[in-house]
Design a protein around this motif. Structure first.
Motif, PDB file in Angstrom:
ATOM      1  N   ILE A 343      -3.608   0.727 -11.811  1.00 44.82           N
ATOM      2  CA  ILE A 343      -3.006   0.216 -10.570  1.00 44.82           C
ATOM      3  C   ILE A 343      -1.611   0.795 -10.461  1.00 44.82           C
ATOM      4  O   ILE A 343      -0.931   0.968 -11.471  1.00 44.82           O
ATOM      5  N   SER A 344      -1.164   1.070  -9.249  1.00 42.94           N
ATOM      6  CA  SER A 344       0.217   1.551  -9.169  1.00 42.94           C
ATOM      7  C   SER A 344       1.137   0.346  -9.397  1.00 42.94           C
ATOM      8  O   SER A 344       0.833  -0.777  -8.984  1.00 42.94           O
ATOM      9  N   GLU A 345       2.242   0.581 -10.093  1.00 45.06           N
ATOM     10  CA  GLU A 345       3.163  -0.506 -10.473  1.00 45.06           C
ATOM     11  C   GLU A 345       3.569  -1.331  -9.249  1.00 45.06           C
ATOM     12  O   GLU A 345       3.696  -2.545  -9.329  1.00 45.06           O
ATOM     13  N   GLU A 346       3.733  -0.632  -8.129  1.00 45.19           N
ATOM     14  CA  GLU A 346       4.161  -1.336  -6.904  1.00 45.19           C
ATOM     15  C   GLU A 346       3.181  -2.426  -6.500  1.00 45.19           C
ATOM     16  O   GLU A 346       3.563  -3.476  -6.021  1.00 45.19           O
ATOM     17  N   GLU A 347       1.889  -2.139  -6.681  1.00 48.39           N
ATOM     18  CA  GLU A 347       0.857  -3.106  -6.289  1.00 48.39           C
ATOM     19  C   GLU A 347       0.960  -4.388  -7.120  1.00 48.39           C
ATOM     20  O   GLU A 347       0.696  -5.473  -6.633  1.00 48.39           O
ATOM     21  N   LEU A 348       1.314  -4.216  -8.381  1.00 48.14           N
ATOM     22  CA  LEU A 348       1.308  -5.376  -9.283  1.00 48.14           C
ATOM     23  C   LEU A 348       2.641  -6.131  -9.279  1.00 48.14           C
ATOM     24  O   LEU A 348       2.709  -7.289  -9.714  1.00 48.14           O
ATOM     25  N   ASN A 349       3.637  -5.450  -8.778  1.00 46.80           N
ATOM     26  CA  ASN A 349       4.979  -6.006  -8.666  1.00 46.80           C
ATOM     27  C   ASN A 349       5.032  -7.530  -8.539  1.00 46.80           C
ATOM     28  O   ASN A 349       4.448  -8.085  -7.629  1.00 46.80           O
TER      29      ASN A 349
END
Ligand code: ASP
Length: 442
Positions: A343-349
């Motif tokens: 997952i891109s880090e931004e999505e999990l932020n």
């Protein structure tokens, strides 16, 4: 006579000198009749220069906070008025006044962001003595934000009928309420592809300031060469992973009807550039791998539970958690007792703890953990499917550099091997793969 749609990017239209080159490019080929423009971009010789779109977005932020937009808007004004004066185009100050008045009355972010393309297209139409067709008259979005393809293609075809040249602003269209809506950043490439499809172009020429799509990011591999020819699928894999010559959604409108994309360099129009085509003969390219692209900023959710592979509905439970938290994932490598999601880090932020807890609760997994600092690297080439030993070469090169591979993903299509490495190893890994597959003289 054939028809070409030419999209010129921001750097190709950044000042009067660049615009003169554009005019020469157009004059050299009368098939180049449909011109899609970006807003003026940055000028390499001006330090601290900003893209017009960025300045307009800044104006919107200032206006929202009740601050004075004049200093930022004046920079936009100076750029356009300077270009217009140098090219002898009249009327531009009044167009800018109109925009400024509207901003004072309150406008949306998308409306203001789109004005760079709008003003530039009007300016270019005047300079080239071509017809201006606003994107609001031909590019339509549905209520859910997706393009209304049917209406767009048929209306645009109608509006762009007739002789002579047409200039269309990139980057935006209208929603069903008639409000301006922009594509993602870099979206003039998408407009160009839509126009190419609407007019049934023979070629979609995408003019930029680089020699084409490079085999690797030149900031990491300075000697990286342009790719001569690649397929839409290869292009999509590379641009999604960060090869930046073309906005990655721009492939779709032309791919479905097989219009080739030719990426050309405004500063070197005679250079071969890169062709993006439906099919290519892999035997014509000396290397099996045609490009390497990668991105940092990913993480991996790792889930382990004994006998997971025999449990019905395990994946559904995890996917439901991701969906309810509005998280999209890029890849999901699995094995018998474990499953993971990249997952891109931004999505999990900001959602990490909640998501981990919830996955544990619904799956009763023994381990649910998030591994951060992951970079993904895609090694792409259609010919990989037909040649044995490719992965051996890839992993051999990484082993020699003592780079630890955290994840391996190879889709069934076999045009792409994606590996995940620690962010700290990213650039070294790209260089190692490049050296292993691409000969310098290609
Ligand atoms: N001007 C817009 C941007 O900077 C769109 C584009 O140039 O394609 O993203």
């Amino acid at each position: 006579m054939g028809v070409k749609v030419c999209k010129f990017g921001g750097t190709s239209l950044a000042d009067a000198q660049q615009i003169r080159k554009v005019a020469e490019i157009l004059a050299a080929d009368e098939e180049r009749r449909f011109i899609v423009v970006s807003a003026p971009g940055t000028r390499p010789h001006v330090s601290g220069d900003r893209k017009i779109t960025d300045l307009l977005l800044l104006c919107h932020q200032l206006a929202e906070q009740g601050l004075d937009i004049a200093p930022a808007f004046n920079r936009v004004r100076e750029r356009f008025e300077g270009i217009a004066a140098a090219l002898g185009v009249r009327g531009v100050p009044a167009w800018l006044d109109e925009v400024e008045t509207q901003v004072a009355a309150g406008v949306s972010r998308d409306w203001l962001a789109s004005r760079g393309e709008y003003l530039n297209a009007r300016l270019m139409a005047a300079y080239l003595d071509a017809r201006f067709v606003d994107a609001t008259a031909g590019i339509f979005f549905r209520r859910d934000g997706r393009l209304n393809e049917e209406k767009t293609y048929s209306t645009l075809a109608e509006r762009l009928r007739g002789d002579g040249r047409f200039v269309i602003p990139g980057f935006y269209g209208v929603d069903p309420q008639g409000n301006i809506k922009t594509f993602p950043r870099g979206g003039s490439d998408i407009t160009g592809a839509i126009v190419a499809r609407a007019v049934g172009a023979d070629v979609y020429e995408n003019w930029t300031d680089v020699p084409g799509i490079l085999m690797a990011d030149p900031r990491i591999v300075p000697e990286a060469q342009p790719i001569r020819e690649l397929t839409y699928r290869e292009m999509r894999e590379l641009s999604y992973m960060g090869a930046s010559a073309l906005q990655h959604e721009a492939v779709f409108p032309v791919r479905d009807v097989g219009i080739p994309i030719h990426i050309c360099n405004t500063n070197d129009p005679a250079a071969p550039g890169t062709w993006v085509v439906r099919e290519r003969d892999v035997r014509r390219t000396p290397q099996v791998v045609i490009g390497i692209a990668g991105r940092v900023g990913f993480c991996l959710i790792f889930i382990e539970k004994a006998m997971m592979n025999q449990e019905r509905g395990f994946a559904r439970k995890v996917l439901t958690v991701l969906e309810t938290h509005n998280i999209s994932f890029d890849h999901s490598p699995t094995s018998i007792d474990s499953m993971s999601f990249i997952i891109s880090e931004e999505e999990l932020n900001n959602k990490e703890d909640e998501v981990v807890e919830e996955i544990k609760r619904v799956t009763q997994a023994e381990i649910v953990e998030v591994i951060h600092d992951l970079a993904l690297i895609a090694t792409v080439g259609l010919g990989m499917a037909y040649e044995p030993g490719i992965s051996g070469r890839l992993f051999g090169a990484l082993r020699e550099e003592r780079i630890n591979v955290r994840v391996i993903i190879q889709g069934a299509s076999e045009i792409n091997i994606i590996i995940g490495v620690a962010t700290a190893d990213f650039e070294r890994a790209v260089r190692a793969i490049y050296r292993a597959f691409i000969t310098p003289c290609a």
